[in-house]
Design a protein around this motif. Sequence first.
Motif, short mmCIF file in Angstrom:
data_model
loop_
_atom_site.label_atom_id
_atom_site.label_comp_id
_atom_site.label_asym_id
_atom_site.label_seq_id
_atom_site.Cartn_x
_atom_site.Cartn_y
_atom_site.Cartn_z
N VAL A 25 38.72 -0.32 -35.38
CA VAL A 25 37.90 -1.54 -35.37
C VAL A 25 38.77 -2.72 -34.95
CG1 VAL A 25 36.32 -0.71 -37.15
CG2 VAL A 25 38.34 -2.04 -37.81
N SER A 26 38.17 -3.88 -34.82
CA SER A 26 38.92 -5.06 -34.42
C SER A 26 39.71 -5.62 -35.61
CB SER A 26 37.98 -6.14 -33.89
OG SER A 26 37.12 -6.57 -34.93
N THR A 29 37.69 -7.62 -37.95
CA THR A 29 36.92 -6.86 -38.93
C THR A 29 37.75 -6.66 -40.20
OG1 THR A 29 35.73 -5.74 -37.17
CG2 THR A 29 35.71 -4.68 -39.33
N LYS A 37 34.30 -11.32 -46.74
CA LYS A 37 33.23 -12.01 -46.01
C LYS A 37 32.40 -11.02 -45.20
CE LYS A 37 35.29 -16.53 -45.81
NZ LYS A 37 35.71 -17.66 -45.01
N PHE A 38 32.77 -9.76 -45.24
CA PHE A 38 32.06 -8.73 -44.49
C PHE A 38 32.11 -7.43 -45.28
CE2 PHE A 38 32.48 -5.34 -41.09
CZ PHE A 38 31.14 -5.32 -40.75
N SER B 80 32.20 -2.89 -36.36
CA SER B 80 32.99 -4.11 -36.26
C SER B 80 32.19 -5.34 -36.68
CB SER B 80 33.51 -4.31 -34.84
OG SER B 80 34.56 -3.42 -34.60
N VAL B 81 32.92 -6.30 -37.22
CA VAL B 81 32.27 -7.52 -37.72
C VAL B 81 31.67 -8.33 -36.58
CG1 VAL B 81 34.33 -8.99 -37.64
CG2 VAL B 81 32.57 -9.41 -39.35
N GLU B 82 32.22 -8.18 -35.37
CA GLU B 82 31.70 -8.95 -34.24
C GLU B 82 30.23 -8.65 -33.98
OE1 GLU B 82 34.55 -7.39 -34.25
OE2 GLU B 82 36.12 -8.58 -33.30
N GLN B 84 28.00 -7.95 -36.23
CA GLN B 84 27.24 -8.73 -37.21
C GLN B 84 27.17 -10.19 -36.79
OE1 GLN B 84 27.83 -8.13 -41.52
NE2 GLN B 84 28.18 -10.31 -41.66
N TRP B 85 28.29 -10.74 -36.30
CA TRP B 85 28.29 -12.13 -35.82
C TRP B 85 27.30 -12.30 -34.69
CZ3 TRP B 85 34.33 -12.50 -35.30
CH2 TRP B 85 34.90 -12.56 -36.58
N ARG B 140 32.11 -17.26 -36.24
CA ARG B 140 33.44 -16.66 -36.15
C ARG B 140 34.48 -17.57 -36.79
NH1 ARG B 140 38.01 -16.46 -33.03
NH2 ARG B 140 38.78 -14.37 -32.54
N ALA B 143 34.18 -17.55 -40.54
CA ALA B 143 34.60 -16.29 -41.15
C ALA B 143 36.12 -16.14 -41.16
CB ALA B 143 33.98 -15.12 -40.40
#
Lengths: 63, 145
Positions: A25-26, A29, A37-38, B80-82, B84-85, B140, B143
């Motif tokens: 993952v990035s 992340t 926060k995630f 990946s969180v991106e 979700q963003w 972003r 976060a």
Amino acid sequence: MKNNLAERRAERRWTQADLAAALGVSRQTVISIEREKFDPSLPLAFLIARTFGCAIEDIFTAE
Amino acid sequence: MSKVSFTSKRAPIHHYVLAVILGAILTIAVALLVGASNPGDFWLAAGIGALCAVYPAMSLGIKVFVSRHTVTRDPHGEQSVELQWMRQAGAGAFLDVLVATIVAALVLTIGRLEIDALPVLLGLVGLSAVDAGLRYVAIRHRALK
């Protein structure tokens, strides 16, 4: 969810980039999970637990 | 939706040729359509149409014939969180555009104003793109700070 990912990562002297590469993952992340926060998806939570050789509940706890 | 990653692989050369041919056909088709809709200034209209169409048409050609050789799907992209963003930014931008459209429609109705549809539609496209982009940057930043 609360987690102790940062502590576990620090114990292994991994950078966030190392862990991100291990998980596929990035880095953002990993940062977002560590800062709570995630919330990772279930597959990613399993992958994190497997990477650290423990159970999901050893890393993540419900608030 | 999932992320993709680029590889150092190249597609067979004839796939690049096919991509250019498809892009050229689409560009010419759009140019002819635009030109035909402005018979008084056929070549000028066709030229502008071609300029507008060439980039998306070539991109489509590359997507169809080249990308599958040079781009691989990221198996963990969904995690990946991106993502979700992007979803948050897209959902927020949709609501913004919806509200802006409703307000604009109300103003036009109450004020009995008449304006061309094309600038309004282009404005909506611009608003949604800029709104989603700004929202993504803001989410972003929040976060990661």
